[in-house]
Write a protein that holds these residues in place. Sequence first.
Motif, mmCIF file in Angstrom:
data_model
loop_
_atom_site.group_PDB
_atom_site.id
_atom_site.type_symbol
_atom_site.label_atom_id
_atom_site.label_comp_id
_atom_site.label_asym_id
_atom_site.label_seq_id
_atom_site.Cartn_x
_atom_site.Cartn_y
_atom_site.Cartn_z
ATOM 1 N N TRP A 96 0.844 -1.199 0.000
ATOM 2 C CA TRP A 96 0.000 0.000 0.000
ATOM 3 C C TRP A 96 0.883 1.254 0.000
ATOM 4 N N ASN A 97 1.833 1.297 0.925
ATOM 5 C CA ASN A 97 2.692 2.470 1.046
ATOM 6 C C ASN A 97 3.569 2.657 -0.192
ATOM 7 N N ALA A 98 4.048 1.578 -0.776
ATOM 8 C CA ALA A 98 4.868 1.693 -1.987
ATOM 9 C C ALA A 98 4.079 2.375 -3.098
ATOM 10 N N ILE A 99 2.830 2.002 -3.258
ATOM 11 C CA ILE A 99 1.999 2.590 -4.314
ATOM 12 C C ILE A 99 1.620 4.029 -3.976
ATOM 13 N N VAL A 100 1.105 4.247 -2.786
ATOM 14 C CA VAL A 100 0.609 5.573 -2.405
ATOM 15 C C VAL A 100 1.752 6.578 -2.272
ATOM 16 N N LYS A 101 2.870 6.174 -1.693
ATOM 17 C CA LYS A 101 3.976 7.114 -1.476
ATOM 18 C C LYS A 101 4.803 7.366 -2.729
ATOM 19 N N ASN A 102 4.497 6.677 -3.811
ATOM 20 C CA ASN A 102 5.180 6.895 -5.088
ATOM 21 C C ASN A 102 4.266 7.699 -6.026
ATOM 22 N N GLY A 103 3.519 8.622 -5.467
ATOM 23 C CA GLY A 103 2.657 9.473 -6.275
ATOM 24 C C GLY A 103 1.254 8.935 -6.471
ATOM 25 N N GLY A 104 0.903 7.844 -5.770
ATOM 26 C CA GLY A 104 -0.430 7.263 -5.900
ATOM 27 C C GLY A 104 -1.451 7.954 -5.022
ATOM 28 N N LYS A 105 -2.641 7.387 -4.995
ATOM 29 C CA LYS A 105 -3.745 7.952 -4.209
ATOM 30 C C LYS A 105 -4.474 6.842 -3.472
ATOM 31 N N THR A 106 -4.980 7.190 -2.287
ATOM 32 C CA THR A 106 -5.774 6.231 -1.527
ATOM 33 C C THR A 106 -7.196 6.219 -2.059
ATOM 34 N N SER A 107 -7.862 5.115 -1.814
ATOM 35 C CA SER A 107 -9.271 4.986 -2.148
ATOM 36 C C SER A 107 -9.933 4.283 -0.971
ATOM 37 N N GLU A 108 -11.019 3.615 -1.213
ATOM 38 C CA GLU A 108 -11.776 2.962 -0.141
ATOM 39 C C GLU A 108 -11.578 1.451 -0.166
ATOM 40 N N CYS A 109 -11.788 0.812 0.986
ATOM 41 C CA CYS A 109 -11.904 -0.647 1.109
ATOM 42 C C CYS A 109 -10.697 -1.414 0.581
ATOM 43 N N GLY A 110 -9.495 -0.874 0.820
ATOM 44 C CA GLY A 110 -8.281 -1.577 0.422
ATOM 45 C C GLY A 110 -7.799 -1.247 -0.978
#
Length: 168
Positions: A96-110
Amino acid sequence: MKKTSIPKNTICLWYNQDAEAAARFYAKTFPNSKVTAVHKAPGDYPSGKAGDVLVVDFTVFGIPCIGLNGGPIFPHSEAFSFQIMTENQQETDKYWNAIVKNGGKTSECGWCKDRWGVNWQITPRTLTEAMKAGGGEAQRAFAAMMTMKKINVAKIDKARKAKAGSKR
């Protein structure tokens, strides 16, 4: 001419012009993932020139994929996602952190979205097992999941074990 091994079924992901960068990120982030080939365009095409990277062959967790640099015409959507099964909170946090902290975005329910717009479901095994169990266990785990962005394994486990009619 030497015959190369070409998979019978391959996932094709359309990118604006970043297929190689995305594939290299996936290869660095996920085990059993690698970039296997980079193909340059043999001629000009609507969103690029001869010699530009056109197609990238790669694997994500052993699944063969092709990244096509087709331009901005078809953006990614939640209609397609990779679902990554994790074993514990540490592994869930890692991906999760690899994706989000590399310019990604959070969403809902995983769910989260990488910086190229590809959607990912980072799903702990405990959640999938609860859903497969059905009944009250599935209902409680589902209700807990609906309140989360990144899945909290301890809260899912607590919901799974709760007695019928009790509060989480």
